[in-house]
Motif scaffolding. Structure first.
Motif, mmCIF file in Angstrom:
data_model
loop_
_atom_site.group_PDB
_atom_site.id
_atom_site.type_symbol
_atom_site.label_atom_id
_atom_site.label_comp_id
_atom_site.label_asym_id
_atom_site.label_seq_id
_atom_site.Cartn_x
_atom_site.Cartn_y
_atom_site.Cartn_z
ATOM 1 N N ALA A 283 -10.036 -0.204 13.453
ATOM 2 C CA ALA A 283 -9.661 -0.217 12.038
ATOM 3 C C ALA A 283 -10.529 -1.237 11.314
ATOM 4 N N THR A 284 -10.909 -0.898 10.101
ATOM 5 C CA THR A 284 -11.764 -1.833 9.362
ATOM 6 C C THR A 284 -11.087 -2.375 8.105
ATOM 7 N N GLY A 285 -10.001 -1.766 7.697
ATOM 8 C CA GLY A 285 -9.351 -2.263 6.486
ATOM 9 C C GLY A 285 -8.197 -1.380 6.063
ATOM 10 N N VAL A 286 -7.806 -1.518 4.807
ATOM 11 C CA VAL A 286 -6.667 -0.754 4.289
ATOM 12 C C VAL A 286 -6.986 -0.225 2.894
ATOM 13 N N ARG A 287 -6.322 0.879 2.539
ATOM 14 C CA ARG A 287 -6.400 1.402 1.178
ATOM 15 C C ARG A 287 -5.143 0.948 0.443
ATOM 16 N N VAL A 288 -5.360 0.390 -0.745
ATOM 17 C CA VAL A 288 -4.232 -0.203 -1.471
ATOM 18 C C VAL A 288 -4.125 0.396 -2.865
ATOM 19 N N VAL A 289 -2.909 0.779 -3.241
ATOM 20 C CA VAL A 289 -2.678 1.259 -4.603
ATOM 21 C C VAL A 289 -2.062 0.113 -5.409
ATOM 22 N N ASP A 290 -2.713 -0.233 -6.514
ATOM 23 C CA ASP A 290 -2.176 -1.264 -7.413
ATOM 24 C C ASP A 290 -1.016 -0.644 -8.178
ATOM 25 N N THR A 291 0.167 -1.230 -8.093
ATOM 26 C CA THR A 291 1.343 -0.579 -8.696
ATOM 27 C C THR A 291 1.300 -0.609 -10.222
ATOM 28 N N THR A 293 -1.776 -0.444 -12.138
ATOM 29 C CA THR A 293 -2.845 0.430 -12.657
ATOM 30 C C THR A 293 -2.913 1.758 -11.922
ATOM 31 N N LYS A 294 -2.252 1.841 -10.753
ATOM 32 C CA LYS A 294 -2.310 3.030 -9.873
ATOM 33 C C LYS A 294 -3.711 3.260 -9.298
ATOM 34 N N GLU A 295 -4.614 2.293 -9.452
ATOM 35 C CA GLU A 295 -5.959 2.417 -8.863
ATOM 36 C C GLU A 295 -5.922 2.129 -7.378
ATOM 37 N N MET A 296 -6.797 2.814 -6.644
ATOM 38 C CA MET A 296 -6.861 2.541 -5.206
ATOM 39 C C MET A 296 -8.093 1.690 -4.892
ATOM 40 N N THR A 297 -7.883 0.653 -4.103
ATOM 41 C CA THR A 297 -8.974 -0.239 -3.710
ATOM 42 C C THR A 297 -8.914 -0.425 -2.201
ATOM 43 N N LYS A 446 5.040 14.058 -2.726
ATOM 44 C CA LYS A 446 4.463 12.713 -2.605
ATOM 45 C C LYS A 446 5.196 11.746 -3.517
ATOM 46 N N ASP A 447 5.134 10.467 -3.185
ATOM 47 C CA ASP A 447 5.758 9.472 -4.060
ATOM 48 C C ASP A 447 4.765 9.100 -5.166
ATOM 49 N N GLU A 448 5.187 8.159 -6.015
ATOM 50 C CA GLU A 448 4.343 7.895 -7.188
ATOM 51 C C GLU A 448 3.047 7.155 -6.844
ATOM 52 N N TRP A 449 2.902 6.754 -5.579
ATOM 53 C CA TRP A 449 1.656 6.106 -5.158
ATOM 54 C C TRP A 449 0.767 7.061 -4.345
ATOM 55 N N GLY A 450 1.157 8.350 -4.353
ATOM 56 C CA GLY A 450 0.340 9.357 -3.664
ATOM 57 C C GLY A 450 0.552 9.384 -2.160
ATOM 58 N N ILE A 451 1.671 8.833 -1.708
ATOM 59 C CA ILE A 451 1.971 8.795 -0.268
ATOM 60 C C ILE A 451 3.050 9.853 0.006
ATOM 61 N N PRO A 452 2.875 10.663 1.072
ATOM 62 C CA PRO A 452 3.893 11.683 1.343
ATOM 63 C C PRO A 452 5.300 11.075 1.448
ATOM 64 N N THR A 453 6.274 11.824 0.955
ATOM 65 C CA THR A 453 7.670 11.366 1.029
ATOM 66 C C THR A 453 8.120 11.389 2.489
ATOM 67 N N LEU A 454 8.962 10.433 2.830
ATOM 68 C CA LEU A 454 9.386 10.298 4.233
ATOM 69 C C LEU A 454 10.709 11.030 4.481
ATOM 70 N N HIS A 455 10.759 11.763 5.588
ATOM 71 C CA HIS A 455 12.025 12.322 6.073
ATOM 72 C C HIS A 455 12.642 11.328 7.048
ATOM 73 N N ILE A 456 13.938 11.092 6.928
ATOM 74 C CA ILE A 456 14.648 10.276 7.926
ATOM 75 C C ILE A 456 15.700 11.162 8.579
ATOM 76 N N ASN A 457 15.563 11.319 9.884
ATOM 77 C CA ASN A 457 16.459 12.205 10.624
ATOM 78 C C ASN A 457 17.056 11.422 11.796
ATOM 79 N N VAL A 458 18.071 10.638 11.490
ATOM 80 C CA VAL A 458 18.625 9.701 12.475
ATOM 81 C C VAL A 458 20.150 9.753 12.376
#
Ligand SMILES: Cc1cc2nc3c(=O)[nH]c(=O)nc-3n(C[C@H](O)[C@H](O)[C@H](O)COP(=O)(O)OP(=O)(O)OC[C@H]3O[C@@H](n4cnc5c(N)ncnc54)[C@H](O)[C@@H]3O)c2cc1C
Length: 569
Positions: A283-291, A293-297, A446-458
């Motif tokens: 791994a070399t880093g991470v993608r981050v969404v600024d809450t 501006t919604k920009e990804m860095t 997807k959520d408002e940051w462009g990340i798929p919504t999570l299913h919880i099945n527990v």
């Protein structure tokens, strides 16, 4: 906060820590103390110790709803409203149900704190060590997979963490609840002491003890250096403590890390995914969404610690897909998101005691008593696997007759009488991690940051039901023998999640075919990524887990830094 410019060089650090809660705070402290330039990415707002505890000194009458949550807010937030700590004085620390929805394939009340400090501001500060009865449990009882560590591996790290955090407790000498580095314990109430003595006299293998907790009962120089002073027993901890009387990331690890000059804290930064470089094989880093501006860095580092709390850590790894890892980072085994578990907190039992009427005070104390697990410890003795611990407390309440109105009612309210001594206990049951208990990504939403919504099945299983029945039977028997009356049991039927001890999905294990992490909390298949929050837990034990996350984190950072020096990661 350091100013972040846009050049890749300015976005490159030695270490990245995702999340600034209990475990992320520890990762930040350890990395920065060891001289690594460390970026902490936190999706929530900044919360500065002292400055950002708006309710901490408010009087009850200063709250518009006298501390209660208005019905409209409850209706909008059915999940968090079921949490005992969601009250008017602390509601600003809770993620509201609509703010970050997830799909409940089965009912699951997820309690989250998105802010610098995470849930370290909200927790109840109970800190019990695990023992080998816990680490050896899966291998002995044939479930999950064998833990790749034993108590001996983590014991020195428990001590290391406890000395810094400050834990109030007694050395009780109980094999399945090892003693630690304790500051003096606070007192038990009269009825608690009575029950403790009764249990000691009548049951060889059962104990009632003072619940060890992260409060400074007698601060040591290391705590004063953190700017923290003695716990004032205000019992207003949920508001944030202006004395630093209890441990939080905000009062302890984060300011400590900041003092080194090596910390860059970036709030409002949702980590979307981890970047995997196929050529480098790491791994070399991470993608981050600024809450805002919604920009990804992108941000880069040699080592990445994932400490977003168990559910969000699973989410980040599941969403970190690449050609090499199409099912999520490090997920060669296919177990990512599976074997998710929690604690069964459904059982409650109360009773009253008709003695000690001459004792009219029960004191004030920010913790409770505790019954360590006593079922199936040395041998299997029931028809269910594993066991339960129990929180326990007792006191004396004022009773008032609220009937009538006018002068009569005023008289009654101003002449309240002390009721009998009561005791109450709640079950903390170990649940068995199962393959079908899993977190997965939704394929469309997807959520408002462009990340798929999570299913919880527990959910619960038959083992949990049998354990609950046994808790009621055993506690009823002990209370009855001890002379308590008016014994009442209740099953809250609460959904998983309200215990707030969610664990697993990225479990540790020896074998990369059946687990995600090795004994140092590194992803087997991507060794410069470490997971040290609840997601790493192979099984759940009965003890409150955060102390173990802290110890695992400090141990893993030590390993990561020496591996970096050797060029191993
Ligand atoms: C009311 C209550 C009582 C509790 N009592 C106890 C107790 O007595 N004893 C005990 O051991 N435990 C207790 N807990 C549980 C304890 O709070 C958690 O186990 C602990 O906080 C977990 O630490 P963590 O670092 O994994 O997560 P957290 O402390 O929740 O921190 C995670 C951080 O990651 C951030 N984050 C999440 N996703 C992302 C992302 N994508 N990008 C960037 N940042 C992200 C969050 O905003 C958060 O700040 C309690 C919890 C609550 C709410």
């Amino acid at each position: 906060m350091a100013n972040i410019n846009t050049s890749a060089k300015d976005r490159t650090f030695d270490a990245i820590v995702i999340g600034s809660g209990i475990s992320g705070g520890w990762a930040a402290k350890e990395f920065t103390e060891k001289g690594l330039k460390t970026l902490v990415l936190e999706r929530g707002r900044d919360v500065k110790h002292l400055k950002d505890y708006p309710t901490t000194n408010m009087y009850p009458w200063e709250f518009p709803h006298r501390g209660q949550i208005p019905e409209a807010i409850k209706a909008e937030n059915p999940s968090i409203s079921r949490c005992y700590a969601f009250k008017e004085d602390a509601m600003h620390f809770f993620v509201k149900d609509k703010e970050h929805p997830y799909i409940q394939d089965k009912p699951f009340d997820l309690i989250r704190g998105y802010q610098v400090g995470g849930k370290s501001l909200m927790w109840a500060r109970q800190t019990q060590r695990w023992s080998n009865f816990d680490f050896e449990g899966p291998a002995r009882d044939g479930f999950a997979v064998d833990w790749p560590i034993r108590y001996e591996d983590i014991a020195p790290w428990y001590s290391y963490v406890e000395k810094f955090v400050g834990i109030s407790g007694n050395k009780d000498g109980i094999p399945n609840l090892p003693d630690g580095e304790f500051l003096p314990a606070m007192d038990l109430t009269r009825v608690e002491t009575y029950f403790k003595d009764f249990v000691a006299a009548n049951y060889k293998d059962r104990h009632v003890i003072y619940g060890r907790c992260a409060h400074l009962s007698e601060p040591q120089p290391i705590h004063i250096e953190q700017g923290r002073v003695k716990c004032q027993k205000r019992n207003l901890c949920q508001r944030g403590c202006p004395f630093g009387g209890y441990f939080s990331s905000n009062s302890s690890t984060l300011p400590w890390a900041e003092k080194t000059g090596n910390l860059t804290m970036r709030p409002f930064s949702v980590v979307h995914s981890i970047i995997y470089d196929e050529k480098k094989g790491k791994a070399t880093g991470v993608r981050v969404v600024d809450t805002n501006t919604k920009e990804m860095t992108e941000y880069y580092a040699n080592v990445i610690f994932v400490n977003a709390a168990a559910v969000n850590t699973n989410l980040i790894l599941l969403n970190s897909v690449s050609n090499r890892f199409p099912q999520g980072l490090g997920n060669d085994s296919g177990v990512l998101g599976k074997y998710f578990a929690f604690h069964n907190y459904r059982g409650h039992i109360s009773a009253q005691y008709d003695g000690f009427k001459d004792i009219t005070t029960d004191g004030r104390r920010p913790t409770s008593a505790y019954l360590p697990r006593f079922r199936n410890v040395q041998k299997q003795e029931t028809d269910f696997l594993r066991g339960y611990a129990a929180g326990f407390d007792g006191g004396r309440r004022l009773t008032s007759d609220n009937s009538g109105f006018g002068v009569g009612l005023k008289d009654k309210l101003s002449n309240e009488e002390l009721g009998p001594w009561y005791v109450g206990s709640h079950m903390m049951g170990e649940t068995i991690p199962k393959e079908e208990s899993q977190l997965t990504l939704d394929k469309t939403s997807k959520d408002e940051w462009g990340i798929p919504t999570l299913h919880i099945n527990v959910g619960y299983d038959d083992n949990d039901e049998k354990m609950l029945k046994d808790f009621f039977e055993q506690m009823t028997e002990m209370y009855t023998k001890a002379g308590f009356t008016n014994i009442q049991t209740s099953d809250s039927h609460q959904a998983p999640g309200l215990d707030i001890h969610e664990m697993g999905g990225v479990r540790m294990g020896h074998d990369p075919k059946t687990s995600m992490l090795n004994k140092w909390n590194q992803l087997h298949a991507c060794t410069n990524v470490y997971v040290t929050d609840g997601a790493c837990m192979t099984s759940t034990s009965t003890q409150n887990p955060s102390l173990t996350y802290m110890a695992l984190t400090a141990r893993a950072v030590d390993h990561a830094v020496s591996s970096l020096k050797k060029g191993d990661i």
